[in-house]
Enzyme design. Sequence first.
Site, PDB file in Angstrom:
ATOM      1  N   ASP A  25       0.874  -1.166   0.000  1.00  0.00           N
ATOM      2  CA  ASP A  25       0.000   0.000   0.000  1.00  0.00           C
ATOM      3  C   ASP A  25       0.915   1.221   0.000  1.00  0.00           C
ATOM      4  O   ASP A  25       1.530   1.542   1.013  1.00  0.00           O
ATOM      5  CB  ASP A  25      -0.891  -0.032   1.256  1.00  0.00           C
ATOM      6  N   LYS A  88       3.007  11.202  -3.398  1.00  0.00           N
ATOM      7  CA  LYS A  88       1.968  10.533  -4.196  1.00  0.00           C
ATOM      8  C   LYS A  88       1.103  11.545  -4.948  1.00  0.00           C
ATOM      9  O   LYS A  88       0.582  11.247  -6.025  1.00  0.00           O
ATOM     10  CB  LYS A  88       1.100   9.695  -3.254  1.00  0.00           C
ATOM     11  N   GLU A 187      -7.233   0.564  -4.644  1.00  0.00           N
ATOM     12  CA  GLU A 187      -7.262   0.494  -3.178  1.00  0.00           C
ATOM     13  C   GLU A 187      -8.608   0.006  -2.628  1.00  0.00           C
ATOM     14  O   GLU A 187      -8.632  -0.899  -1.787  1.00  0.00           O
ATOM     15  CB  GLU A 187      -6.892   1.858  -2.579  1.00  0.00           C
ATOM     16  N   ASP A 209     -12.726   5.704   2.716  1.00  0.00           N
ATOM     17  CA  ASP A 209     -11.300   5.796   3.039  1.00  0.00           C
ATOM     18  C   ASP A 209     -10.947   7.208   3.480  1.00  0.00           C
ATOM     19  O   ASP A 209     -10.885   8.129   2.663  1.00  0.00           O
ATOM     20  CB  ASP A 209     -10.487   5.392   1.796  1.00  0.00           C
TER      21      ASP A 209
HETATM   22  P1  ADP Z   1      -2.926   7.871   4.208  1.00  0.00           P
HETATM   23  O1  ADP Z   1      -3.944   6.997   3.583  1.00  0.00           O
HETATM   24  O2  ADP Z   1      -3.119   9.319   3.846  1.00  0.00           O
HETATM   25  O3  ADP Z   1      -1.545   7.380   3.998  1.00  0.00           O
HETATM   26  P2  ADP Z   1      -3.517   6.787   6.870  1.00  0.00           P
HETATM   27  O4  ADP Z   1      -4.596   5.911   6.438  1.00  0.00           O
HETATM   28  O5  ADP Z   1      -2.266   6.171   7.353  1.00  0.00           O
HETATM   29  O6  ADP Z   1      -3.183   7.905   5.790  1.00  0.00           O
HETATM   30  O7  ADP Z   1      -4.120   7.726   8.023  1.00  0.00           O
HETATM   31  C1  ADP Z   1      -3.381   8.655   8.741  1.00  0.00           C
HETATM   32  C2  ADP Z   1      -4.328   9.430   9.608  1.00  0.00           C
HETATM   33  O8  ADP Z   1      -4.961   8.552  10.542  1.00  0.00           O
HETATM   34  C3  ADP Z   1      -3.645  10.509  10.435  1.00  0.00           C
HETATM   35  O9  ADP Z   1      -4.385  11.726  10.352  1.00  0.00           O
HETATM   36  C4  ADP Z   1      -3.714   9.943  11.848  1.00  0.00           C
HETATM   37  O10 ADP Z   1      -3.776  10.968  12.843  1.00  0.00           O
HETATM   38  C5  ADP Z   1      -5.012   9.187  11.813  1.00  0.00           C
HETATM   39  N1  ADP Z   1      -5.100   8.201  12.909  1.00  0.00           N
HETATM   40  C6  ADP Z   1      -4.241   7.203  13.202  1.00  0.00           C
HETATM   41  N2  ADP Z   1      -4.628   6.561  14.326  1.00  0.00           N
HETATM   42  C7  ADP Z   1      -5.756   7.178  14.760  1.00  0.00           C
HETATM   43  C8  ADP Z   1      -6.633   6.997  15.891  1.00  0.00           C
HETATM   44  N3  ADP Z   1      -6.405   6.074  16.811  1.00  0.00           N
HETATM   45  N4  ADP Z   1      -7.698   7.816  15.991  1.00  0.00           N
HETATM   46  C9  ADP Z   1      -7.926   8.781  15.072  1.00  0.00           C
HETATM   47  N5  ADP Z   1      -7.136   9.016  14.007  1.00  0.00           N
HETATM   48  C10 ADP Z   1      -6.063   8.228  13.853  1.00  0.00           C
HETATM   49 MG    MG Z   2      -4.463   5.255   2.620  1.00  0.00          MG
END
Ligand code: ADP
Ligand code: MG
Length: 624
Positions: A25, A88, A187, A209
């Site tokens: 991913d 990205k 995705e 998402d």
């Molecule tokens: P991306 O798809 O953009 O790479 P992610 O799916 O990894 O991002 O998500 C990252 C986001 O998820 C960040 O804003 C982070 O603060 C949030 N996040 C991670 N853990 C938690 C949680 N326990 N509660 C709320 N938000 C969270």
């Molecule tokens: Mg993502």
Amino acid sequence: MALLQISEPGQSTKPHERRFAAGIDLGTTNSLVATVRSGQTDTLPDEQGEHLLPSVVRYLDNEQAPVVGTQAIQSAADDPLNTISSVKRFMGRGVKDIKHLGDRLPYEFVQTDTSVPRIKTVAGDKSPIEVSAEILHVLKKRAEKTLGDELKGVVITVPAYFDDAQRQATKDAGKLAGLNVMRLLNEPTAAAVAYGLDKSAEGITAVFDLGGGTFDISILRLNKGVFEVLSTAGDTALGGDDFDHAIAQWIMSQANIGEDASHGVIRRLLHDARSAKEALADVESVELNIDLQDGSAWQGQLDREQLNKLIDPLIQKTLITSRRALRDANVSVDEVKAVVMVGGSTRTLRVREKIEEFFGQPPMVDIDPDKVVAVGAAIQADVLAGNKPDDELLLLDVIPLSLGLETMGGLVEKIIPRNTTIPVARAQDFTTFKDGQTGMTVHVLQGERELVSDCRSLGQFSLQGIPAMVAGAARIRVTFQVDADGLLSVTAEEETKRVEASIQIKPSYGLTDTEIESMLKDSIEHAKDDVELRNVREQQVEADRVMDALQIALQQDGDLLTAEEVKTIEKALLALHKVRDGEDHHKIKSAIDKLNEATTDFAARRMNKSIKQALAGHQVDEFD
Ligand code: ADP
Ligand code: MG
């Protein structure tokens, strides 16, 4: 076309025959790698036990390898120009596309005349593809270390809305990282596969998402084992970061911190806000301890109720977008069978509550929303690598090269563009070229180029028994259909008499990936020549049509013209004849226009004559 095959889990091949594959991913904020081992699919941690690799690359000098991940984030404040995040967003984008982002980016783009933008760093100018390759390289090494062997292939996920250029850039990044990219996978489809929805009853799935900086909603339909993306919608500037901002703003107002606070203070506030938000997924309320600039501190509390107040307007936005996606897919909320949650921000309980309210059912959250996409990709990769038996296949693929047919002048008309997901059916109407034409050959082709001679012929058949009519009056509907097995059938049907002819073709036969690649490369390299040639051919076809029609008209109705008029027309006809074989389409066009001008009166007289003939012997009211 090599089809992706998915079979029931359970029966795996013997260990010594196992070919190692991984799912990746490649995210905007975080990236992950997952594999299937002993029937279990898991994401792989680094040496510190961290599964998520922040998608951030810091370039040092040319001597040292760049730093990727958490360590790179930590240096972002001190070395912003060489620390690249959210790359990205630039994948497959031209210099023009990213110009409007210009001022908001901390790093500098090189001004070049090539279409691929490059970022200036101490280690040289880097393209987004190279930056992404660094992230992929780290994940490759992590997987190989864990598995103790080389990876035979990977599946990398991309957003469903990624266009060709963005997908190609992602594939190239994989190649650059030394990976064999067996397939790119959408995705949302990966998330649905992770939950085994491909094995469930047919129906509609919504994949919600919400990541760090982006929001995507996709509506999928599972039909005969194939996921079709019915619609996607989203917001490229809405995500967990905005929750952090809302919380930081609130702290500033509570702690009387002015808008003029230093960069450092704001950065720390955002960091604290994020920690508080993430903690609130597990606890009711958190203590806040904020160091102020003057050395004092502010202490306060943030509870879920307050958090909800701050983020509700943001969640509301995602629901409005979700409604739009449903509308675009022509699907009502009650038709949605499952809602899959993806992205770290769907851990926020309020998001789940609002989603449940909106869709009228609890969303699926059993698989870690950060990992679900990588898990689905790993399941696909395992099957593609050949580790599953061939029974119980799920077909999930796109058409690798466009499919079309030959039209006059040796040109190809594309009916189904490449990368269209199968199964698919597309129809287009064609007509006859000559008066009284009763047959037509349908020549089916595959490829991206404009000329028949540059594409691959898949077969041909003829349609007979078209009722004789004037050129252009018949309507022949040609339907291209590719079923879930990758079989193409082409049908041609005449509208009035309903005569029909068809052919079945297996389009992939004999075409290797390398051939596909070189055909694509050719089409890019020759794009300009092709357009030029197409223009010439089109005008030549039109010239022939006009000249043919005129010859017939002169034979039939020459008596409607004076000798003087005939002379003028013949002069224009000769002029067109002369330029017809040249390579200048403007010249041909202008000669056609002149001939048309010279024959306008003649055409009007013929029209009058034929109307009179048609009306002769009929009552006027027959035509009401
Ligand atoms: P991306 O798809 O953009 O790479 P992610 O799916 O990894 O991002 O998500 C990252 C986001 O998820 C960040 O804003 C982070 O603060 C949030 N996040 C991670 N853990 C938690 C949680 N326990 N509660 C709320 N938000 C969270
Ligand atoms: Mg993502």
